[in-house]
Design an enzyme around this catalytic site. Structure first.
Site, PDB file in Angstrom:
ATOM      1  N   SER A  15       8.270  26.552   3.681  1.00 57.00           N
ATOM      2  CA  SER A  15       8.133  25.062   3.745  1.00 57.00           C
ATOM      3  C   SER A  15       6.941  24.739   4.584  1.00 57.00           C
ATOM      4  O   SER A  15       6.512  25.506   5.639  1.00 57.00           O
ATOM      5  CB  SER A  15       9.349  24.304   3.845  1.00 57.00           C
ATOM      6  OG  SER A  15       9.897  25.032   4.955  1.00 57.00           O
ATOM      7  N   GLU A  17       5.178  21.456   7.212  1.00 55.25           N
ATOM      8  CA  GLU A  17       5.554  20.005   7.825  1.00 55.25           C
ATOM      9  C   GLU A  17       4.129  19.568   8.033  1.00 55.25           C
ATOM     10  O   GLU A  17       3.311  20.070   8.749  1.00 55.25           O
ATOM     11  CB  GLU A  17       6.419  20.244   9.103  1.00 55.25           C
ATOM     12  CG  GLU A  17       6.573  18.753   9.926  1.00 55.25           C
ATOM     13  CD  GLU A  17       7.240  18.940  11.015  1.00 55.25           C
ATOM     14  OE1 GLU A  17       8.563  19.127  10.965  1.00 55.25           O
ATOM     15  OE2 GLU A  17       6.646  18.670  12.283  1.00 55.25           O
TER      16      GLU A  17
END
Length: 292
Positions: A15, A17
């Site tokens: 993931s 950010e």
């Protein structure tokens, strides 16, 4: 898609950010980065929320744009420190109406320079655990809720055991997973995981990785959040501190070693703090993807 469910279904997650840019040019650059990273097919991406709610409108706009214009599962960071409960519910209602189903519930930082004078809203939440409760109370199971955790302890916490006590309160309130604050020495992470398991916390905990691409900038972040930069990394970087390309090369090599070690030790995933750039993240991913 709900991140909590995706984590249950996947062996490991990747993931990224991002933060909401301040200018149209920055926004264009961000979506160029997102396009460059999209081929990795991340489990999810997240968008930060400024201290005291300072990026409220920009965060909402970027989250909604990612949700509606890309194939990515997006998670909105939501802080409570500068909002009333009604304001928080209004923001989350806007996300729900768009179809966004993932929230990272955070207390949030007191705006810089207001540490002594900051006043919490009377009808607000002082802690992330209260925010988790508020979300579930108003939206049931619509949102998959993540929270932050701190391998070296939150800067405001007197010790790690106290910090883990409050981490457990967030989990008991309904948090489904956690993303850690950045760290550079994996020993802190492993020790933290051992302690949280002993405390009865069993949600997925995803390590947060920030490759050193600008030493001065990263050192500032590390000082703010209490992350220790290992002496051996500082020793490598200092002689080339005025040569950005060399600093980035060393930082990427170090992050690759860090991620390899984490993956070999069975972490649930890796969460990259990209600073809205793709180059370092792609190089690290390509070097470790055989372990994912």
């Amino acid at each position: 898609m709900k991140i909590g469910q995706l984590l249950k279904e996947s062996k490991r997650s990747i993931s990224f950010e991002f933060f909401p840019p301040k200018t149209p040019e920055g926004e264009e650059s961000l979506f160029k980065t997102i396009k460059e990273l999209e081929y990795i097919k991340p489990t999810f991406v997240s968008v930060t929320y400024g201290a005291g709610g300072s990026t409220r409108e920009r965060t909402i706009r970027i989250v909604k744009k990612i949700h509606t214009q890309t194939s990515l599962t997006v998670m909105a960071h939501q802080t409570c420190i500068g909002h009333t409960r009604k304001e928080i519910v209004d923001i989350l209602s806007e996300y729900k109406s768009t179809g966004v189903q993932n929230i990272l519930a955070l207390r949030g930082d007191i705006p810089q320079g207001q540490e002594e004078s900051f006043v919490f809203p009377k009808d607000g939440c002082r802690y992330a655990s209260e925010l988790v409760e508020l979300i579930i109370e108003n939206f049931g199971d619509w949102f998959s809720i993540g929270v932050a955790s701190y391998p070296e302890g939150h800067p405001e916490s007197p010790d790690l055991d106290t910090d883990i006590f409050y981490f457990k309160k967030k989990v008991e309130a309904g948090a489904e997973f956690s993303i850690t604050q950045m760290f550079f020495d994996n020993r802190y992470f492993y020790s933290f995981i051992e302690k949280v398991h002993k405390a009865g916390i069993d949600i997925p905990i995803i390590p947060g990785i920030m490759p050193v691409t600008n030493f001065k900038q990263i050192k500032k972040f590390a000082d703010m959040c209490g992350a220790t930069i290992p002496p051996e990394l500082i020793k490598k970087i200092q002689p080339v501190a005025d040569r950005p390309e060399e600093v980035e090369k060393i930082g990427i090599e170090y992050a690759v070693q860090q991620c390899e070690d984490l993956l070999k030790n069975g972490v649930k995933g890796l969460h990259f703090y990209t600073l809205n750039k793709s180059k370092a993240t792609i190089k690290i991913y390509e070097a470790v993807k055989h372990l994912i």
